[in-house]
Design a protein around this motif. Structure first.
Motif, short mmCIF file in Angstrom:
data_model
loop_
_atom_site.label_atom_id
_atom_site.label_comp_id
_atom_site.label_asym_id
_atom_site.label_seq_id
_atom_site.Cartn_x
_atom_site.Cartn_y
_atom_site.Cartn_z
N TRP A 10 0.82 -1.21 0.00
CA TRP A 10 0.00 0.00 0.00
C TRP A 10 0.85 1.26 0.00
CZ3 TRP A 10 -4.70 1.32 -1.10
CH2 TRP A 10 -5.19 2.55 -0.66
N ARG B 101 -13.28 -0.59 -5.56
CA ARG B 101 -13.62 -1.96 -5.92
C ARG B 101 -12.37 -2.83 -6.07
NH1 ARG B 101 -16.64 -1.80 -11.20
NH2 ARG B 101 -16.83 -4.05 -10.83
N LEU B 102 -11.32 -2.29 -6.69
CA LEU B 102 -10.13 -3.09 -6.97
C LEU B 102 -9.17 -3.12 -5.78
CD1 LEU B 102 -8.63 -4.73 -9.16
CD2 LEU B 102 -7.44 -2.62 -9.76
N SER C 276 -9.52 -2.36 -2.60
CA SER C 276 -9.99 -2.91 -1.32
C SER C 276 -9.85 -4.43 -1.30
CB SER C 276 -11.45 -2.52 -1.08
OG SER C 276 -12.28 -3.04 -2.10
N ARG C 277 -9.82 -5.06 -2.48
CA ARG C 277 -9.62 -6.52 -2.53
C ARG C 277 -8.15 -6.89 -2.44
NH1 ARG C 277 -13.82 -9.27 -6.82
NH2 ARG C 277 -15.70 -8.17 -6.15
N ARG C 278 -7.30 -6.06 -3.04
CA ARG C 278 -5.87 -6.41 -3.05
C ARG C 278 -5.14 -5.95 -1.80
NH1 ARG C 278 -3.73 -5.38 -9.24
NH2 ARG C 278 -5.43 -6.49 -10.30
N ALA D 223 -6.71 -5.33 1.40
CA ALA D 223 -7.84 -5.31 2.32
C ALA D 223 -7.49 -4.75 3.68
CB ALA D 223 -8.43 -6.71 2.45
N TYR E 266 -6.40 -0.70 2.97
CA TYR E 266 -7.07 0.23 2.07
C TYR E 266 -7.97 1.21 2.81
CZ TYR E 266 -9.91 2.28 -1.53
OH TYR E 266 -10.54 3.18 -2.32
N ASP F 224 -4.44 -10.58 -7.58
CA ASP F 224 -5.67 -11.32 -7.31
C ASP F 224 -6.32 -10.76 -6.05
OD1 ASP F 224 -5.60 -13.19 -9.44
OD2 ASP F 224 -3.98 -14.26 -8.40
N PRO F 225 -7.66 -10.85 -5.99
CA PRO F 225 -8.55 -11.39 -7.03
C PRO F 225 -8.85 -10.34 -8.10
CG PRO F 225 -9.85 -10.72 -5.14
CD PRO F 225 -8.41 -10.48 -4.75
N VAL G 272 -11.13 -8.07 -10.71
CA VAL G 272 -12.46 -7.46 -10.74
C VAL G 272 -12.84 -7.30 -12.20
CG1 VAL G 272 -13.85 -5.43 -10.15
CG2 VAL G 272 -12.08 -6.24 -8.57
#
Length: 291
Positions: free
Chosen positions: A176, A196-197, A199-201, A203, A206, A256-257, A259
């Motif tokens: 980050w 969207r992107l 916050s997944r990578r 987490a 973010y 990953d994951p 989007v």
């Protein structure tokens, strides 16, 4: 409104140079053709000066002839507009979001180059405007990023488009803090796409407010310009990134994951697509599978 049959007789009299030949051309009797001209002259005044077998138009006749020819041209334009014209004639009208539009527009122009009888009309617009334009029949084809919940349109999957994290060429991003140091290049959908992107990578780390914003533009074709100059990173759909001219100046950070969004092709449900629009849609689908 003047009777079209009267006008047709009048035009043929002028074209054929007399009543007899006009009647033969139209498959009518000479008496019927003469009656048509009398009906017109009752309305408009003298139209023809008859000197033996010669016919000469009066000023009113000249005006009526011009009017009749305008109507004939209007009829031809209407017929052309209503005719399908196959896959190589007529207008292809498409309204799309910016990202996929950047990739599709050159391909639409390639269709026109291959078939010069086509006319390409394309517009960039957000989803709500795309749907409205198709519903009002201003555009035959539309592409949306969300499937419309409206029975008046037919929606079918058109393509899949991942979101991508794009950084200046050569910059490594493993955590980050790397993104925070780069700074964010924002755009109208930037914060939502980043949320969207990223916050997944990232987490655990973010936070949308933790990123300094180093720039903003509302022109999708220009979003990667500051990124390519080392001024920050951004998140945007793949087709917008692929349309950027200076690919060597940017890098995509895989992770990953993923989007992935589905793009939907929409058109009015009440009538079938024209042959040219259906052909264009299929060609574009094929082209995107190759990208």
């Amino acid at each position: 409104m003047l009777n079209p049959l009267w006008l047709r007789s009048f035009v043929e009299i002028h074209a054929q140079g007399g009543f007899t030949r006009a009647a033969d051309r139209l498959g009518l009797t000479q008496a019927a053709v003469s009656q048509h001209v009398r009906q017109l002259e009752d309305r408009l005044g003298p139209l023809l000066l008859r000197r033996g077998r010669q016919q000469q138009l009066t000023p009113a006749g000249e005006a009526l002839l011009a009017y009749a020819r305008e109507l004939q041209q209007a009829d031809k334009r209407l017929e052309a507009r209503l005719a399908d014209g196959g896959t190589t004639q007529g207008e292809i009208s498409v309204i799309t979001p910016g990202s996929v539009g950047l990739l599709l527009y050159p391909r639409l122009l390639a269709l026109q180059q291959a078939a010069p009888g086509l006319v390409i009309r394309h517009r960039f617009a957000p989803d709500p405007e795309v749907l409205e334009a198709v519903l009002q029949s201003r555009y035959e084809l539309g592409i949306t990023t969300v499937r419309p919940d409206d029975a008046r349109v037919t929606a079918s999957p058109f393509a899949s488009e991942p979101l991508e994290l794009v950084v200046p060429a050569g910059r490594r991003v493993t955590e980050w803090e790397d993104l925070r140091q780069l700074g964010f290049i924002d755009h109208p959908d930037g914060q939502a796409m980043a949320a969207r992107l990223l916050s997944r990578r990232f987490a655990a780390d973010y936070s949308p407010r933790a990123l300094p914003v180093h720039g903003f533009t509302n022109q999708v074709a220009l979003i990667l310009e500051p990124v390519s100059r080392g001024l920050g990173f951004t998140v945007l759909p793949r087709y917008a990134r692929q349309a950027f001219a200076h690919q060597h100046m940017i890098d995509v950070i895989d992770g990953d994951p993923p989007v992935v969004d589905t793009l939907w092709l929409i058109h009015r449900a009440e009538w079938p697509l024209s042959a040219r629009a259906a052909h264009a849609a299929e060609r574009l689908r094929h082209d995107l599978r190759e990208v």
